[in-house]
Design a protein around this motif. Structure first.
Motif, PDB file in Angstrom:
ATOM      1  N   UNK A 349       0.840  -1.324  -0.015  1.00  0.00           N
ATOM      2  CA  UNK A 349       0.236   0.224  -0.069  1.00  0.00           C
ATOM      3  C   UNK A 349       1.021   1.332  -0.160  1.00  0.00           C
ATOM      4  N   UNK A 350       1.942   1.300   0.801  1.00  0.00           N
ATOM      5  CA  UNK A 350       2.856   2.610   0.985  1.00  0.00           C
ATOM      6  C   UNK A 350       3.224   2.692  -0.582  1.00  0.00           C
ATOM      7  N   UNK A 351       3.897   1.628  -1.035  1.00  0.00           N
ATOM      8  CA  UNK A 351       4.594   1.685  -2.508  1.00  0.00           C
ATOM      9  C   UNK A 351       3.749   2.376  -3.424  1.00  0.00           C
ATOM     10  N   UNK A 352       2.676   1.755  -3.389  1.00  0.00           N
ATOM     11  CA  UNK A 352       1.643   2.275  -4.533  1.00  0.00           C
ATOM     12  C   UNK A 352       1.038   3.620  -4.085  1.00  0.00           C
ATOM     13  N   UNK A 353       0.933   4.058  -3.323  1.00  0.00           N
ATOM     14  CA  UNK A 353       0.745   5.358  -2.757  1.00  0.00           C
ATOM     15  C   UNK A 353       1.573   6.348  -3.095  1.00  0.00           C
ATOM     16  N   UNK A 354       2.959   6.113  -2.648  1.00  0.00           N
ATOM     17  CA  UNK A 354       4.275   6.824  -3.239  1.00  0.00           C
ATOM     18  C   UNK A 354       4.392   7.049  -4.680  1.00  0.00           C
ATOM     19  N   UNK A 355       3.755   6.338  -5.428  1.00  0.00           N
ATOM     20  CA  UNK A 355       4.106   6.171  -6.992  1.00  0.00           C
ATOM     21  C   UNK A 355       2.867   7.116  -7.657  1.00  0.00           C
ATOM     22  N   UNK A 356       2.143   7.685  -6.936  1.00  0.00           N
ATOM     23  CA  UNK A 356       1.082   8.750  -7.753  1.00  0.00           C
ATOM     24  C   UNK A 356       1.077   9.941  -6.614  1.00  0.00           C
ATOM     25  N   UNK A 357       0.882  11.053  -7.181  1.00  0.00           N
ATOM     26  CA  UNK A 357       0.652  12.405  -6.478  1.00  0.00           C
ATOM     27  C   UNK A 357      -0.928  12.578  -5.972  1.00  0.00           C
ATOM     28  N   UNK A 358      -0.962  13.381  -4.930  1.00  0.00           N
ATOM     29  CA  UNK A 358      -2.042  13.655  -4.286  1.00  0.00           C
ATOM     30  C   UNK A 358      -3.385  13.579  -4.952  1.00  0.00           C
ATOM     31  N   UNK A 359      -3.103  14.606  -6.333  1.00  0.00           N
ATOM     32  CA  UNK A 359      -4.375  14.922  -7.110  1.00  0.00           C
ATOM     33  C   UNK A 359      -4.728  13.786  -7.908  1.00  0.00           C
ATOM     34  N   UNK A 360      -3.951  12.617  -7.917  1.00  0.00           N
ATOM     35  CA  UNK A 360      -4.443  11.416  -8.965  1.00  0.00           C
ATOM     36  C   UNK A 360      -4.372  10.182  -8.145  1.00  0.00           C
ATOM     37  N   UNK A 361      -3.837  10.265  -6.995  1.00  0.00           N
ATOM     38  CA  UNK A 361      -3.522   9.047  -5.908  1.00  0.00           C
ATOM     39  C   UNK A 361      -4.532   7.901  -5.921  1.00  0.00           C
ATOM     40  N   UNK A 362      -5.688   8.505  -5.847  1.00  0.00           N
ATOM     41  CA  UNK A 362      -7.117   7.287  -5.548  1.00  0.00           C
ATOM     42  C   UNK A 362      -7.397   6.780  -7.046  1.00  0.00           C
ATOM     43  N   UNK A 363      -7.194   7.585  -8.091  1.00  0.00           N
ATOM     44  CA  UNK A 363      -7.489   6.979  -9.470  1.00  0.00           C
ATOM     45  C   UNK A 363      -6.332   6.104  -9.912  1.00  0.00           C
ATOM     46  N   UNK A 364      -5.228   6.528  -9.959  1.00  0.00           N
ATOM     47  CA  UNK A 364      -3.867   5.734 -10.136  1.00  0.00           C
ATOM     48  C   UNK A 364      -3.857   4.531  -9.471  1.00  0.00           C
ATOM     49  N   UNK A 365      -4.006   4.437  -8.207  1.00  0.00           N
ATOM     50  CA  UNK A 365      -3.968   3.472  -7.158  1.00  0.00           C
ATOM     51  C   UNK A 365      -4.950   2.423  -7.541  1.00  0.00           C
ATOM     52  N   UNK A 366      -6.151   2.996  -7.540  1.00  0.00           N
ATOM     53  CA  UNK A 366      -7.485   1.972  -7.821  1.00  0.00           C
ATOM     54  C   UNK A 366      -7.287   1.313  -9.114  1.00  0.00           C
ATOM     55  N   UNK A 367      -6.981   2.089  -9.911  1.00  0.00           N
ATOM     56  CA  UNK A 367      -6.967   1.660 -11.287  1.00  0.00           C
ATOM     57  C   UNK A 367      -5.795   0.437 -11.819  1.00  0.00           C
ATOM     58  N   UNK A 368      -4.797   0.987 -11.038  1.00  0.00           N
ATOM     59  CA  UNK A 368      -3.437  -0.038 -11.637  1.00  0.00           C
ATOM     60  C   UNK A 368      -3.847  -1.556 -10.587  1.00  0.00           C
ATOM     61  N   UNK A 369      -4.297  -1.316  -9.176  1.00  0.00           N
ATOM     62  CA  UNK A 369      -4.546  -2.367  -8.388  1.00  0.00           C
ATOM     63  C   UNK A 369      -5.863  -3.120  -8.989  1.00  0.00           C
ATOM     64  N   UNK A 370      -6.966  -2.318  -9.479  1.00  0.00           N
ATOM     65  CA  UNK A 370      -8.155  -3.186 -10.090  1.00  0.00           C
ATOM     66  C   UNK A 370      -8.036  -3.817 -11.442  1.00  0.00           C
ATOM     67  N   UNK A 371      -7.221  -3.492 -12.187  1.00  0.00           N
ATOM     68  CA  UNK A 371      -6.518  -4.176 -13.455  1.00  0.00           C
ATOM     69  C   UNK A 371      -5.809  -5.320 -12.971  1.00  0.00           C
ATOM     70  N   UNK A 372      -4.719  -5.320 -12.058  1.00  0.00           N
ATOM     71  CA  UNK A 372      -4.203  -6.221 -11.705  1.00  0.00           C
ATOM     72  C   UNK A 372      -5.021  -7.373 -10.941  1.00  0.00           C
ATOM     73  N   UNK A 373      -5.961  -7.018 -10.050  1.00  0.00           N
ATOM     74  CA  UNK A 373      -6.874  -7.863  -9.376  1.00  0.00           C
ATOM     75  C   UNK A 373      -7.903  -8.617 -10.139  1.00  0.00           C
ATOM     76  N   UNK A 374      -8.067  -7.712 -11.321  1.00  0.00           N
ATOM     77  CA  UNK A 374      -9.077  -8.276 -12.208  1.00  0.00           C
ATOM     78  C   UNK A 374      -8.430  -9.645 -13.033  1.00  0.00           C
ATOM     79  N   UNK A 375      -7.183  -9.391 -13.609  1.00  0.00           N
ATOM     80  CA  UNK A 375      -6.690 -10.265 -14.401  1.00  0.00           C
ATOM     81  C   UNK A 375      -5.922 -11.334 -13.620  1.00  0.00           C
ATOM     82  N   UNK A 376      -5.510 -11.054 -12.638  1.00  0.00           N
ATOM     83  CA  UNK A 376      -4.712 -12.212 -11.956  1.00  0.00           C
ATOM     84  C   UNK A 376      -5.236 -12.277 -10.414  1.00  0.00           C
ATOM     85  N   UNK A 377      -6.145 -11.797  -9.963  1.00  0.00           N
ATOM     86  CA  UNK A 377      -6.627 -12.068  -8.639  1.00  0.00           C
ATOM     87  C   UNK A 377      -8.054 -13.007  -8.726  1.00  0.00           C
TER      88      UNK A 377
END
Length: 429
Positions: A349-377
């Motif tokens: 969670x910390x690593x993913x949060x640190x890879x996006x700025x505040x203005x797009x953090x929720x979108x970037x984190x949600x989208x990359x996580x969601x795509x990963x969990x959709x295809x591989x989870x």
């Protein structure tokens, strides 16, 4: 540097993590109850076909998560973490409780699986925005130097939710005769989402917005054209972030969510024993995640993730070989698997949060996580059962987790090559 109020920080930690737990309890209980509800909503002469049909809906909710990630993620980045998280927990809890009230195929025919599908759609869309919002709330509210352990608790709550879901499933299987469990007892597990959701709803209504989001909104008052979009991240950057998450989604959904059905279909293990093993796996993962999160605060996110991901590559096949020996071998193997889940999930969670700025953090984190969990989870329980079924070799399921770990290993190596400072633990404003 943001000024952090420790009392508000702890409230955000509890509200974010508790909501995350309710979300994943609701997903977990569907997986645990799949062998029971499969013939009720998808009757078939082939029991494996019924289970696979039920897990196809499990996967459907995961495939809808990217859509929910974009919709709710952008709302979270524009309106704030708190109000959108309140909306999400309400939708998720209502949809899960409704599953517990649905009539079966024998009662209303084809409308039963249709209504079940509609509930899963709502769950999938809601869950798509939950991860980015909850993790952003927790990590952005964390004191300096503690984002790893704070973030780890948000993911630990996922695994502890599987413990809760598995505990509920185990208790129901223990106290109810099989005929009662299949006729009405399974409904209790879904209906429990309503009171749990109400408690989290109260928590989130009384949590404060994060300091980072407040700072961003203040800055936007002086620059109204600034919008929370992902335009500063290249495709390769997003692809690397996506790849990093793959191993966590694969091992978590394989060894915890899909394991009860895998054990019952591949080895005819009684549901009570398979549920117990899944509970132990989740408990081990949940208790070790904060340790690995804290370790990442000290030595960096990337070194911890590299070690954990490498261990998944090396141990995947031996763990499945141990599982095939019976309950005792499975117990040892799944405790080790729980530690591996903790190692790759704690710093995530910390690593993913640190890879996006505040203005797009929720979108970037949600989208990359969601795509990963959709295809591989979300596909993991289906794939391991399918592999064992078509090959006739239950150990072939090991190649799935091994392959997913290799993907994350490559992604983590790309972080070092292209973005040397990403693992140092700094949030971008």
């Amino acid at each position: 540097m943001q000024v952090i109020d420790l009392r508000k920080s702890r409230k955000a930690l509890i509200a974010g993590s508790a909501g995350h737990a309710v979300e994943w309890y609701e997903f977990a209980i569907y997986a645990y109850m799949a062998p029971i509800i499969a013939p009720l909503f998808f009757p078939s002469a082939d029991p494996t076909a019924s289970v696979l049909a039920t897990f196809s809906l499990f996967a459907l909710a995961f495939f809808l998560r990217p859509v929910g990630a974009v919709v709710f993620g952008r709302m979270t980045d524009r309106l704030g973490r708190r109000p959108v998280l309140v909306l999400i927990i309400g939708l998720m809890s209502a949809a899960t409780a409704l599953i517990g009230l649905l009539p079966t195929y024998a009662q209303i025919g084809v409308w039963a699986p249709i209504l079940l599908t509609m509930c899963r759609i709502v769950q999938g869309l809601s869950a798509g925005g939950e991860v980015g919002g909850a993790v952003s709330l927790v990590v952005e509210s964390a004191p300096e130097g503690k984002r790893g352990i704070y973030g780890a608790w948000s993911f630990a709550s996922q695994t502890l939710a599987f413990v809760l879901g598995g505990g509920v499933a185990t208790l129901l299987a223990l106290i109810l005769p099989p005929e009662d469990l299949s006729s009405w007892g399974w409904r209790i597990a879904f209906l429990l989402a309503l009171p749990m959701g109400a408690v989290v709803l109260y928590m989130r209504l009384h949590v404060d917005e994060t300091p980072h989001f407040k700072k961003m909104k203040a800055q936007q008052l002086t620059n109204p054209t600034e919008a929370p979009v992902l335009r500063r991240q290249s495709f390769s950057y997003l692809l690397t972030t996506f790849g990093i998450v793959v191993v966590y989604n694969a091992v978590g959904n394989t060894f915890m969510v899909g394991m009860p059905s895998f054990l019952s279909t591949s080895y005819s293990m009684p549901l009570l024993e398979s549920y117990l093993l899944a509970v132990i796996t989740g408990l081990t993962a949940g208790l070790t995640m904060p340790f690995f999160g804290r370790l990442s605060d000290r030595v960096g996110r990337r070194p911890v993730l590299l070690a954990g991901t490498g261990a998944v590559v090396v141990l995947s096949y031996p763990l499945y070989a141990m599982i095939s020996t019976g309950f005792t071998g499975g117990l040892i193997a799944l405790i080790i698997a729980g530690i591996l889940i903790g190692a790759v999930g704690g710093p995530m969670p910390a690593l993913l949060s640190e890879r996006f700025p505040t203005r797009s953090r929720a979108t970037g984190l949600s989208l990359t996580y969601a795509l990963s969990v959709a295809l591989f989870g979300g596909t993991a329980p289906y794939i391991i059962i399918w592999l064992a079924d078509i090959t006739g070799d239950s150990l072939s399921a090991a190649y799935y987790t091994l392959g997913c770990a290799v993907i994350s290993l490559i992604a983590l190596l790309c972080v070092k090559a292209r973005h040397r400072n990403d693992h140092l633990g700094e949030l971008q404003d």
